[in-house]
Design an enzyme around this catalytic site. Structure first.
Site, short mmCIF file in Angstrom:
data_model
loop_
_atom_site.label_atom_id
_atom_site.label_comp_id
_atom_site.label_asym_id
_atom_site.label_seq_id
_atom_site.Cartn_x
_atom_site.Cartn_y
_atom_site.Cartn_z
N TRP A 181 -2.97 -2.53 -1.66
CA TRP A 181 -2.76 -3.96 -1.92
C TRP A 181 -3.60 -4.67 -0.85
O TRP A 181 -3.29 -4.60 0.33
CB TRP A 181 -1.29 -4.32 -1.79
CG TRP A 181 -0.99 -5.73 -2.20
CD1 TRP A 181 -0.76 -6.18 -3.46
CD2 TRP A 181 -0.88 -6.87 -1.35
NE1 TRP A 181 -0.51 -7.54 -3.45
CE2 TRP A 181 -0.58 -7.98 -2.16
CE3 TRP A 181 -1.00 -7.07 0.03
CZ2 TRP A 181 -0.40 -9.27 -1.66
CZ3 TRP A 181 -0.83 -8.35 0.53
CH2 TRP A 181 -0.53 -9.43 -0.31
N ARG A 200 3.59 -0.37 -5.04
CA ARG A 200 3.34 -0.94 -3.72
C ARG A 200 1.99 -1.64 -3.64
O ARG A 200 1.65 -2.24 -2.62
CB ARG A 200 3.38 0.16 -2.65
CG ARG A 200 4.68 0.93 -2.62
CD ARG A 200 4.62 2.03 -1.60
NE ARG A 200 4.57 1.50 -0.26
CZ ARG A 200 5.63 1.16 0.46
NH1 ARG A 200 6.82 1.33 -0.03
NH2 ARG A 200 5.49 0.68 1.67
N LYS A 235 10.93 -15.02 -12.51
CA LYS A 235 10.67 -13.88 -13.40
C LYS A 235 9.53 -14.22 -14.36
O LYS A 235 8.62 -13.43 -14.55
CB LYS A 235 11.91 -13.51 -14.23
CG LYS A 235 13.03 -12.77 -13.59
CD LYS A 235 12.74 -11.38 -13.15
CE LYS A 235 12.07 -11.33 -11.82
NZ LYS A 235 12.76 -11.34 -10.61
N CYS A 285 0.84 -1.19 0.00
CA CYS A 285 0.00 0.00 0.00
C CYS A 285 0.88 1.25 0.00
O CYS A 285 1.97 1.25 0.57
CB CYS A 285 -0.94 0.10 1.19
SG CYS A 285 -2.07 -1.28 1.35
N GLU A 302 6.05 -14.58 -12.53
CA GLU A 302 5.56 -13.31 -11.99
C GLU A 302 4.88 -12.46 -13.06
O GLU A 302 3.83 -11.88 -12.81
CB GLU A 302 6.74 -12.47 -11.46
CG GLU A 302 7.22 -12.80 -10.09
CD GLU A 302 8.38 -11.90 -9.67
OE1 GLU A 302 8.33 -11.39 -8.56
OE2 GLU A 302 9.33 -11.71 -10.46
N HIS A 304 14.65 -37.09 -10.61
CA HIS A 304 13.86 -37.51 -9.45
C HIS A 304 12.45 -36.94 -9.49
O HIS A 304 11.79 -36.84 -8.45
CB HIS A 304 14.57 -37.09 -8.16
CG HIS A 304 15.91 -37.72 -8.00
ND1 HIS A 304 16.08 -39.08 -7.82
CD2 HIS A 304 17.17 -37.20 -8.05
CE1 HIS A 304 17.37 -39.36 -7.73
NE2 HIS A 304 18.05 -38.22 -7.88
N LYS A 309 5.48 -4.60 -4.98
CA LYS A 309 6.94 -4.57 -4.93
C LYS A 309 7.46 -4.58 -3.51
O LYS A 309 8.49 -5.16 -3.22
CB LYS A 309 7.45 -3.33 -5.67
CG LYS A 309 8.94 -3.30 -5.75
CD LYS A 309 9.41 -2.81 -7.07
CE LYS A 309 10.88 -3.12 -7.26
NZ LYS A 309 11.13 -4.51 -7.64
N GLU A 364 15.53 -18.16 -10.17
CA GLU A 364 15.23 -16.76 -10.44
C GLU A 364 14.63 -16.59 -11.85
O GLU A 364 13.69 -15.82 -12.03
CB GLU A 364 16.51 -15.92 -10.26
CG GLU A 364 16.39 -14.44 -10.59
CD GLU A 364 15.33 -13.68 -9.79
OE1 GLU A 364 14.81 -14.20 -8.81
OE2 GLU A 364 15.02 -12.55 -10.19
N ASN A 375 -1.25 1.89 5.84
CA ASN A 375 -0.46 0.81 5.24
C ASN A 375 -0.01 -0.09 6.39
O ASN A 375 0.58 0.39 7.35
CB ASN A 375 0.75 1.43 4.52
CG ASN A 375 1.79 0.41 4.15
OD1 ASN A 375 1.48 -0.76 3.93
ND2 ASN A 375 3.03 0.84 4.05
N GLY A 376 -0.32 -1.38 6.30
CA GLY A 376 0.04 -2.30 7.38
C GLY A 376 -1.14 -3.17 7.73
O GLY A 376 -2.13 -3.22 6.99
#
Ligand code: G6P
Length: 612
Positions: free
Chosen positions: A75, A27, A489, A2, A492, A508, A607, A485, A101-102
Site C-alpha cells: 500500500w 493490507r 460503506k 502492506c 468506500e 442547516h 484494511k 456508517e 511494512n511501515g
C-alpha cells in the site's frame, strides 16, 4: 498497511509466498513482489505494479526456484505504485533484499548521507534507504548481516516490520519489528513469517508474535532465536493459533464482504457466548478491574474509521447505562491534541485489526498520562490487544473484506455489554432494564437472520440507484452514527459520494442539495424520536427527493411517505444500530457490485492501516 511473507525450509517456496500474499492482500494491493534465493545463492527478484495476480502472471516464465524467500504486497506511502517502487528492494550491489511494512520517518536525512557516501538509488521509497544503509554498515564495519541490521535499525526513526535476506548469508532471514506487526510460524523443517497469521495457518499453528524492538534470526535447520535491539536475548513465547483455514475462504459467496455480512448471526453468537448469563451481563475485563470502573470520572473512546462510528454508539450506551461522561475522539486527532488525561480516566481503544497506527499511538499517550486503557479488538494477540491494560475481544473471526461489516456489529454488541456491565457495577441501571437488554442481545442472531432476508429486495432496489452521484444518509439519536456508517460503506466500495448527517441538522445545510437526483436514506426505526424523523422525511419529499427508509416492521406512517422501505424487526432502541446496519451493508454491497466495483479491495484503501 502492506503485507509481508517469508519462508525458509526444505520446500520450494514460491507458491507458499504467493498464497500468503493473497491472504494479505487486504493490507494493500498497489504492487507485489518476491525475492528468492536459488540453488546458486543468487537472489532472483520479481515485482509488478497491481495486485498479486499481476505478479503471478509476470513470473509465469521466470525461474522461481528457491527454498528461501521473502515477498510483499504494498500500500504505497513513498512514491507512486509502479514496478520500481514495489518491494522487495535490493541494496546497491544486489546482495541484500528487504521487504518492509511501515514508514521510515528520517529517510530523507539518511538518504542524503548515503548519497554523499556514493550510494545510488533506484526508487523513491523509504525502504530502499534502509536496505542501502544495512549494506553500507555491513561493508564499512565488515560485520555480519545481523549486526548490520541491528545497527541500521538503531539509526532509524519510524515504524517497521522487515524481513531481510543476503546472498552471502543464504540460509538466514533476519526479521524485526517496531510498531508494525510480524508473526513467525514454527513448522516442521520450515519457518514462516508474515504480517499476520493468515498465511501461516495452512502449515502450522505454532506461532511467535514478535514484540517491538525485537530482531528474529531465522536459520534453516536451527531453532528460532530472538534478540532485543540492544543485543540482549529475548524470551520466545510460542503460542497456539485458534484460527482455521475455512474461516479464510469465501465459502461459496462471490465476495468476502457478502460472506461476512451473512456470517453475522453466527459471529454475534460467538461475540456474546458466555457473556450474557441468566439475564445478566458478565465481562471478565470489567470484573477484573472493578475499582477502575467504579471510580472512573470520564471515558475517552479513541478509534478510526468504522470503529470510530461504533465508538459514537458506545458513547450513547455508556452515558445511558453507566452514567459516565464520555468523549469520542479520532485517534489521529487525539494523539496530536495535547489531551488532558487524568489517572482516573478510562480510555477505550476500539480496533478491528488491533494494528491501526494512530490508535496505537493514542494508547501510548493515554498510558504515559496514567490512564487505564481498555481495548475492544477483534484480532487476538494484535498489537493493540497487547498494548492495552485489559479488554474484551469481539470474537467475530477474521474479517477480510476491506469494508468492515461483522466487526462493526461485534463492536457495537461488545460496547452494549460493556455499558450494561459497568452500569450493573455502578448501580446506574436497574435489574429489569438489564434483563430486557440481555434477552434482546440473546435474540440478536435470530433478528439479524430475519433482516438478512432483505437481501433479494435490496439487490433489486440497487439497480435503481447505480446512477446516483451522491447519497445522503440521515438518522437521529442512536442512529446518527448508523447514518455515518451507512454513508461510509457506500462511498468506500461504490465510489459514490455519500454523507451521513444528524437528520435534524439537515435544515442547516444538506437540505440545499435535495432534488430528484439525490437519494436520501433515512434510518428511522420506531424510537423516541420517531415523530421528529417523520417530519424530516416530509421535508425531503416536499423537495422532490427520493427516500429509502429503514423502518421497524409495520410502520405504516413512514411506509406511506417513503419511495422505498426496508423493514427490520422490532428491537430496543439501543440495539437498533446493529440491526439497521444489515440493510445498509447490503445496499452498499449491491450498488457497488452493480457498478462493477471490486468490493473486497476498493481502490486506494487497505484494511489494516499501520502507517499515519
Ligand atoms: C481502515 C479500514 C476500516 C477500519 C479502519 C480502522 O480504514 O478500511 O474498515 O474501520 O481502518 O481500523 P481498525 O482495524 O482500527 O478498526
Amino acid at each position: 498497511m502492506c503485507g509481508i511473507v517469508g519462508y525458509i525450509g526444505d520446500e520450494q517456496c514460491y507458491q507458499i509466498l504467493i498464497k500468503g500474499l493473497h491472504r494479505l492482500e487486504y493490507r494493500g494491493y498497489d504492487s507485489a513482489g518476491v525475492a528468492l534465493i536459488d540453488s546458486n545463492n543468487n537472489i532472483n527478484l520479481y515485482k509488478s505494479h497491481g495486485k498479486v495476480a499481476a505478479l503471478e502472471k509476470f513470473c509465469e516464465s521466470k525461474d522461481v526456484t528457491g527454498t528461501i524467500g521473502i515477498a510483499h504486497t504494498r500500500w504505497a506511502t513513498h512514491g507512486e505504485p509502479n514496478d520500481v517502487n514495489a518491494h522487495p528492494h535490493m541494496s546497491q550491489d544486489s546482495n541484500i533484499a528487504i521487504v518492509h511494512n511501515g514508514t521510515i520517518e528520517n529517510y530523507k536525512v539518511l538518504k542524503q548521507a548515503l548519497i554523499e557516501h556514493g550510494c545510488e538509488f533506484r526508487s523513491e521509497t523509504d525502504t530502499e534507504v534502509l536496505v542501502q544503509l544495512i549494506e553500507y554498515i555491513k561493508n564499512s564495519n565488515k560485520c555480519s548481516l545481523l549486526s548490520a541490521v541491528r545497527e541500521a535499525l538503531n539509526e532509524v526513526i519510524g515504524a517497521y516490520a522487515i524481513a531481510v535476506i543476503d546472498k552471502n548469508t543464504p540460509n538466514t532471514i533476519i526479521a524485526a519489528r517496531k510498531s508494525s506487526p510480524l508473526v513467525i510460524g514454527i513448522g516442521e523443517n520450515a519457518t514462516y513469517l508474515a504480517s499476520d497469521a493468515t498465511p501461516i495457518i495452512d502449515y502450522t499453528n505454532k506461532v511467535v508474535y514478535l514484540n517491538d524492538d525485537e530482531i528474529a534470526i531465522i536459520k534453516k535447520d536451527e531453532p528460532l532465536s530472538v534478540i532485543k535491539s540492544n543485543n540482549e536475548p529475548s524470551n520466545i513465547d510460542i503460542q497456539t493459533l485458534k484460527l482455521s483455514v475455512s474461516q479464510l475462504e469465501k465459502g461459496g459467496y462471490p465476495h468476502f464482504m457478502l460472506k461476512e455480512i451473512f456470517e453475522q448471526p453466527n459471529t454475534l453468537r460467538d461475540c456474546i457466548r458466555g457473556r450474557v448469563v441468566n439475564d445478566q451481563i458478565q465481562l471478565s475485563g470489567v470484573m477484573d478491574n472493578k475499582e477502575r470502573f467504579m471510580n472512573a470520572k470520564r471515558i475517552i473512546i479513541v478509534a478510526c474509521g468504522t470503529s470510530w462510528h461504533a465508538g459514537l454508539i458506545g458513547k450513547r450506551l455508556l452515558i445511558d447505562y453507566a452514567r459516565i461522561p464520555v468523549e469520542v475522539e479520532y485517534a489521529s486527532e487525539f494523539r496530536y491534541s495535547n489531551p488532558v488525561i487524568n489517572p482516573d480516566d478510562i480510555v477505550i481503544a476500539i480496533s478491528q485489526s488491533g494494528e491501526t497506527a494512530d490508535t496505537l499511538a493514542a494508547i501510548q499517550i493515554a498510558k504515559e498520562k496514567g490512564a487505564f486503557v481498555y481495548g475492544v479488538c477483534n484480532v487476538v494477540g494484535s498489537s493493540i490487544a497487547r498494548a492495552t491494560d485489559s479488554g474484551t475481544y469481539i470474537h467475530v473471526g477474521p474479517e477480510i473484506g476491506v469494508a468492515s461489516t461483522k466487526a462493526f456489529t461485534g463492536q457495537v454488541t461488545v460496547l452494549t455489554m460493556l455499558a450494561i456491565a459497568i452500569g450493573q457495577l455502578r448501580g446506574t441501571v436497574d435489574d429489569q432494564t438489564v434483563a430486557k437488554i440481555a434477552q434482546s442481545i440473546r435474540q440478536m442472531p435470530e433478528l439479524i437472520t430475519e433482516a438478512l432476508k432483505l437481501n433479494k429486495e435490496i439487490e433489486r432496489l440497487s439497480y435503481t440507484f447505480t446512477y446516483a452521484h451522491n447519497f445522503l444518509y440521515l438518522g437521529r439519536g442512536y442512529n446518527f452514527p448508523s447514518a455515518l456508517e451507512g454513508a461510509l460503506k457506500l462511498k468506500e466500495i461504490s465510489y459514490i459520494h455519500a454523507e451521513g448527517y444528524p437528520a435534524a441538522e439537515m435544515k442547516h445545510g444538506p437540505i440545499a442539495l435535495i432534488d430528484h437526483e439525490l437519494p436520501t436514506v433515512f434510518i428511522a426505526p420506531s424510537d423516541e424520536l420517531h415523530e421528529k424523523i417523520i417530519s424530516n422525511i416530509q421535508q425531503v419529499k416536499a423537495r422532490g427527493g427520493a427516500v429509502i427508509a429503514v423502518i421497524t416492521k409495520g410502520d405504516q406512517e413512514i411506509a406511506n411517505l417513503a419511495n422505498f422501505i426496508l423493514e427490520i424487526p422490532e428491537v430496543p432502541e439501543c440495539l437498533s444500530p446493529i440491526l439497521v446496519s444489515i440493510p445498509l451493508q447490503l445496499l452498499a454491497y449491491h450498488i457497488a457490485v452493480k457498478k462493477g466495483c471490486n468490493v473486497d479491495m476498493p481502490r486506494n484503501l487497505a484494511k489494516s492501516v499501520t502507517v499515519e
